[in-house]
Design an enzyme around this catalytic site. Sequence first.
Site, mmCIF file in Angstrom:
data_model
loop_
_atom_site.group_PDB
_atom_site.id
_atom_site.type_symbol
_atom_site.label_atom_id
_atom_site.label_comp_id
_atom_site.label_asym_id
_atom_site.label_seq_id
_atom_site.Cartn_x
_atom_site.Cartn_y
_atom_site.Cartn_z
ATOM 1 N N SER A 8 0.848 -1.191 0.000
ATOM 2 C CA SER A 8 0.000 0.000 0.000
ATOM 3 C C SER A 8 0.881 1.237 0.000
ATOM 4 O O SER A 8 1.954 1.236 0.590
ATOM 5 C CB SER A 8 -0.907 -0.009 1.242
ATOM 6 O OG SER A 8 -1.755 1.098 1.248
ATOM 7 N N CYS A 9 0.402 2.273 -0.686
ATOM 8 C CA CYS A 9 1.098 3.559 -0.655
ATOM 9 C C CYS A 9 0.061 4.669 -0.752
ATOM 10 O O CYS A 9 -1.070 4.426 -1.163
ATOM 11 C CB CYS A 9 2.154 3.658 -1.758
ATOM 12 S SG CYS A 9 1.528 3.562 -3.440
ATOM 13 N N PRO A 10 0.423 5.887 -0.357
ATOM 14 C CA PRO A 10 -0.551 6.974 -0.307
ATOM 15 C C PRO A 10 -1.270 7.241 -1.632
ATOM 16 O O PRO A 10 -2.463 7.455 -1.657
ATOM 17 C CB PRO A 10 0.260 8.195 0.117
ATOM 18 C CG PRO A 10 1.446 7.645 0.808
ATOM 19 C CD PRO A 10 1.725 6.325 0.130
ATOM 20 N N THR A 11 -0.549 7.215 -2.735
ATOM 21 C CA THR A 11 -1.190 7.466 -4.016
ATOM 22 C C THR A 11 -1.839 6.203 -4.537
ATOM 23 O O THR A 11 -2.865 6.263 -5.197
ATOM 24 C CB THR A 11 -0.174 7.947 -5.066
ATOM 25 O OG1 THR A 11 0.951 8.496 -4.430
ATOM 26 C CG2 THR A 11 -0.764 8.948 -5.985
ATOM 27 N N GLY A 12 -1.235 5.066 -4.234
ATOM 28 C CA GLY A 12 -1.818 3.795 -4.621
ATOM 29 C C GLY A 12 -1.801 3.530 -6.105
ATOM 30 O O GLY A 12 -2.656 2.829 -6.627
#
Length: 163
Positions: A8-12
């Site tokens: 998972s990452c903030p921008t996705g």
Amino acid sequence: MNVVAVTSCPTGIAHCQMAAENLERTGERLAHEIKVEVQGAVGTQNELTATEIDGADAIIIAADTAVSRDRFGDKPLVESPVKHGVNDPERLFEHAVELVEAGETGPVEVGGGSGGESDAGATAGGAAPGATGDATEDELPPKAHDNVERMIGLALDAAATLA
């Protein structure tokens, strides 16, 4: 060894997809069974089932956003920033194997950990001196570099589907 993972990452968009692909390839190359759930801009993809989690020997979370660990119970769990899933998935598997072989349970952080904080400007544990933040195209390993444009294309296709 049977491993389940979450990226998972903030921008996705790109990093969580690249981490998922690198974890899958590395797991297969190292003869591990692996399934990777991706939590990104288009929601959750390839969601892990309770049966898959129960059957896992270890969990890997490569994320820069908060990922709930509740469903993983007391299984051996390796947590790291998503960039380690992109740049050094072997290291995450090494830690998972060590935890399983030692009979340890619960989470272990590798080079930071998830929990919602951004790794921008933070030095990656085990990274080359001076390496900071997200990897640039020039810093990506050859396999990841080859996939950058393809992953961006997939992300744009997914975003267009939502529109």
